[in-house]
Design a protein around this motif. Structure first.
Motif, PDB file in Angstrom:
ATOM      1  N   LEU A 182      -5.239  10.439  -9.403  1.00 18.46           N
ATOM      2  CA  LEU A 182      -6.047   9.610  -8.321  1.00 18.46           C
ATOM      3  C   LEU A 182      -5.229   9.857  -7.247  1.00 18.46           C
ATOM      4  O   LEU A 182      -4.012   9.699  -7.225  1.00 18.46           O
ATOM      5  CB  LEU A 182      -6.292   8.160  -8.780  1.00 18.46           C
ATOM      6  CG  LEU A 182      -6.880   7.838 -10.037  1.00 18.46           C
ATOM      7  CD1 LEU A 182      -6.891   6.455 -10.481  1.00 18.46           C
ATOM      8  CD2 LEU A 182      -8.211   8.618 -10.122  1.00 18.46           C
ATOM      9  N   ALA A 183      -5.835   9.968  -6.110  1.00 14.62           N
ATOM     10  CA  ALA A 183      -5.058   9.731  -4.716  1.00 14.62           C
ATOM     11  C   ALA A 183      -5.825   8.944  -3.531  1.00 14.62           C
ATOM     12  O   ALA A 183      -7.157   9.035  -3.761  1.00 14.62           O
ATOM     13  CB  ALA A 183      -4.772  11.381  -4.093  1.00 14.62           C
ATOM     14  N   VAL A 184      -5.033   8.152  -2.934  1.00 12.84           N
ATOM     15  CA  VAL A 184      -5.747   7.454  -1.847  1.00 12.84           C
ATOM     16  C   VAL A 184      -5.095   7.561  -0.594  1.00 12.84           C
ATOM     17  O   VAL A 184      -4.015   7.604  -0.532  1.00 12.84           O
ATOM     18  CB  VAL A 184      -5.857   5.873  -2.273  1.00 12.84           C
ATOM     19  CG1 VAL A 184      -6.635   5.464  -3.448  1.00 12.84           C
ATOM     20  CG2 VAL A 184      -4.348   5.570  -2.392  1.00 12.84           C
ATOM     21  N   SER A 185      -6.030   7.323   0.389  1.00  7.47           N
ATOM     22  CA  SER A 185      -5.478   7.189   2.002  1.00  7.47           C
ATOM     23  C   SER A 185      -4.835   5.902   2.058  1.00  7.47           C
ATOM     24  O   SER A 185      -4.705   4.880   1.299  1.00  7.47           O
ATOM     25  CB  SER A 185      -6.782   7.415   2.731  1.00  7.47           C
ATOM     26  OG  SER A 185      -7.623   6.224   2.767  1.00  7.47           O
ATOM     27  N   ALA A 186      -4.586   5.767   3.245  1.00  4.53           N
ATOM     28  CA  ALA A 186      -3.930   4.380   3.955  1.00  4.53           C
ATOM     29  C   ALA A 186      -5.371   3.724   3.942  1.00  4.53           C
ATOM     30  O   ALA A 186      -6.254   4.048   4.075  1.00  4.53           O
ATOM     31  CB  ALA A 186      -3.108   4.607   5.197  1.00  4.53           C
ATOM     32  N   LYS A 187      -5.201   2.291   4.275  1.00  6.60           N
ATOM     33  CA  LYS A 187      -6.255   1.396   4.396  1.00  6.60           C
ATOM     34  C   LYS A 187      -6.865   1.923   5.580  1.00  6.60           C
ATOM     35  O   LYS A 187      -6.221   1.799   6.711  1.00  6.60           O
ATOM     36  CB  LYS A 187      -5.837  -0.090   4.218  1.00  6.60           C
ATOM     37  CG  LYS A 187      -5.637  -0.396   2.659  1.00  6.60           C
ATOM     38  CD  LYS A 187      -5.215  -2.122   2.912  1.00  6.60           C
ATOM     39  CE  LYS A 187      -3.683  -1.871   3.067  1.00  6.60           C
ATOM     40  NZ  LYS A 187      -3.244  -3.358   2.789  1.00  6.60           N
ATOM     41  N   ASN A 188      -8.243   1.727   5.660  1.00 15.05           N
ATOM     42  CA  ASN A 188      -8.871   2.030   7.082  1.00 15.05           C
ATOM     43  C   ASN A 188      -8.950   0.465   7.828  1.00 15.05           C
ATOM     44  O   ASN A 188      -8.542  -0.305   7.426  1.00 15.05           O
ATOM     45  CB  ASN A 188     -10.397   2.709   6.752  1.00 15.05           C
ATOM     46  CG  ASN A 188     -11.119   1.926   6.028  1.00 15.05           C
ATOM     47  OD1 ASN A 188     -11.180   0.665   5.718  1.00 15.05           O
ATOM     48  ND2 ASN A 188     -12.318   2.390   5.375  1.00 15.05           N
ATOM     49  N   SER A 189     -10.055   0.844   8.739  1.00 20.25           N
ATOM     50  CA  SER A 189     -10.024  -0.345   9.729  1.00 20.25           C
ATOM     51  C   SER A 189     -10.578  -1.627   8.877  1.00 20.25           C
ATOM     52  O   SER A 189     -10.513  -2.840   9.262  1.00 20.25           O
ATOM     53  CB  SER A 189     -10.588  -0.205  11.049  1.00 20.25           C
ATOM     54  OG  SER A 189     -12.062   0.148  10.597  1.00 20.25           O
TER      55      SER A 189
END
Length: 482
Positions: free
Chosen positions: A301-308
């Protein structure tokens, strides 16, 4: 007869007459009630058929809305006709939902006919309307415009042949992105099963505890990758091997295991991964990534930084889609750290596994303890062997296990890390502990004074492990057996 008695009789007669009148009014049908009843039947009966076609007649359903455009196509499923999303047939689609939406359209009824209207924008039937064009195998087609929720009744405004209707049951997916038809279940780890045998020799399958055999954390949020593994060497059965060596069977770890068992995303936002797509969603260089094996089921699994909105974008395994997930679904692994995952103790080998313990203080004070263990036949079982320990010092003198060695050992393994900051250290250790184990192998713990502070930096097998308070070291040394 007295006047009082006469009044009572008159009052009773009046009440009786009023009661009869009320009863009569109750049982006689009123004109209003008849009208209301008639109106209710009329309202139920007056359904206007907008479409009445069979699924077998459909060639395609083209949808265009503010989120984009897509086409639904029929597919033969045995004797039935199902529907799929054109161009995405190989993806994990909710074909039952697609089919239900098309069939709902094909039998769409309206509850009200509002006639021809010039102010279509007020009904949401102008440029912002969702357009649905159904093409049939016969060559003809018809188009519906779908608008706002109706203000005066349940349903949505629908434009057909320049007439505005109110229809209930209009599928909400026709106003959304094509990705609303994608399944959002990312994965689910199967339960671990065990075969047990009762006293009569009958075997039965039971569900065992989940085991996280391996896990590796990386990404921009992890300056140093973290590695965990299931290990018989650890008292808690779980060991952190990188960037430090420490036990990791704490509450945060248990919460991590629970969070990794299954994952369902909020939505799919893109299909077809490319460098451009990964860059767009902040996944070219993920903020957090985990590769793990739970119950012999492997996942990445890989995630981005939190969006707005505080959500994250996620990619998983070999799935060719980008998901959106609420942060709470992934924070247990995406926002963990060495400090949160490790147990605070520097090193806690089982006292009954240590064959020899050597403690050196100030470079020249050496304390040596040689341990002999014998099986306790009375306390041992088939599943677990229990030992009795006897301890001797370097001179061969007996050291009391219960009164001296065990209390000191408990203080030694209770040394706890309170900071992962290394600090400015002395050049030589003030204390060195070597654990040598039954069956082979050893571990070395060294404590270096942090300059100008009453604290020590613990080095386990030459690698920094964390800072511990000087008061704990002093309390431990006060208990060292002579």
């Amino acid at each position: 007869m007295k006047k009082t008695g006469k009044y009572i009789i008159i009052l009773l007669l009046v009440l009786a007459l009023l009661g009869g009148a009320v009863a009569l009014l109750i049982y006689l049908p009123s004109e209003n009630s008849q009208e209301e009843s008639s109106s209710a039947v009329e309202s139920t009966a007056e359904q206007i058929s907008l479409l009445d076609r069979d699924a077998a007649e459909v060639k395609s359903v083209e949808v265009e809305n503010s989120a984009g455009s897509f086409t639904l196509l029929p597919v033969k499923s045995g004797d039935d006709i199902d529907f799929t999303l054109d161009g995405y047939e190989e993806y994990d689609l909710n074909t039952a939902l697609i089919t239900a939406n098309v069939r709902t359209l094909l039998s769409l009824n309206a509850s009200k006919d509002l006639g021809s209207r010039e102010d279509l924008d007020s009904f949401g039937l102008g440029t912002d309307a969702a357009s649905v064009t159904i093409s049939y195998t016969s060559g003809d087609s018809e188009t519906l415009l779908l608008g706002n929720n109706a203000g005066e009744s349940v349903g949505k405004y629908v434009l057909q042949d320049d007439t505005v209707y109110i229809a209930s049951g209009v599928p909400i997916n026709l106003f959304e992105s094509k990705f609303s038809y994608f399944n959002t279940s990312v994965y689910s780890v199967p339960d671990r099963t065990e075969i047990t045998e009762d006293e009569e020799g009958n075997e039965q399958e039971t569900t065992g505890l989940d085991i996280l055999y391996e896990a590796e954390f990386s990404g921009t949020a992890f300056p140093e990758p973290i590695s965990l593994k299931y290990s018989d060497e650890a008292t808690s059965t779980y060991l952190m091997t990188e960037p430090i060596k420490a036990e990791t069977g704490n509450t945060a770890f248990d919460e991590l295991v629970a969070a990794l068992k299954t994952l369902t995303a909020d939505s799919v936002v893109e299909a077809g991964l490319s460098d451009e797509v990964l860059e767009e969603y902040g996944l070219a260089e993920p903020e957090a990534k985990i590769v793990f094996n739970m119950n012999d089921s492997e996942h990445t699994l890989a995630v981005s930084a939190k969006n707005s909105d505080g959500n994250r974008y996620l990619i998983a395994d070999d799935k060719d889609v980008v998901y959106q997930v609420t942060n709470s679904l992934v924070e247990k692994w995406a926002e963990c750290s060495v400090s949160t995952l490790r147990m605070s103790y520097v090193w806690i080998p089982n006292i009954k596994n240590v064959e020899k313990l050597t403690v050196t203080v100030d470079g020249d004070q050496v304390y040596e303890y040689n341990i002999t263990r014998t099986k306790n036949e009375e306390k041992s079982t088939e599943d677990a062997v229990q030992y009795d320990l006897s301890v001797k010092n370097a001179g061969g003198e007996e050291v009391s296990y219960e009164d001296a060695y065990q209390p000191f050992y408990q203080k030694l393994i209770s040394l706890a890390v309170f900071s992962q900051e290394q600090g400015d250290l002395a050049s030589i250790p003030e204390m060195k502990v070597v654990y040598e184990y039954f069956g082979g192998g050893s571990d070395t713990l060294e404590l270096y004074k942090v300059k100008d502070e009453n604290r020590y930096a613990a080095m386990l097998n030459g690698k920094f492990n964390g800072q511990i308070r000087g008061t704990e070291v002093s309390a431990m040394l006060e208990n060292i057996p002579e």
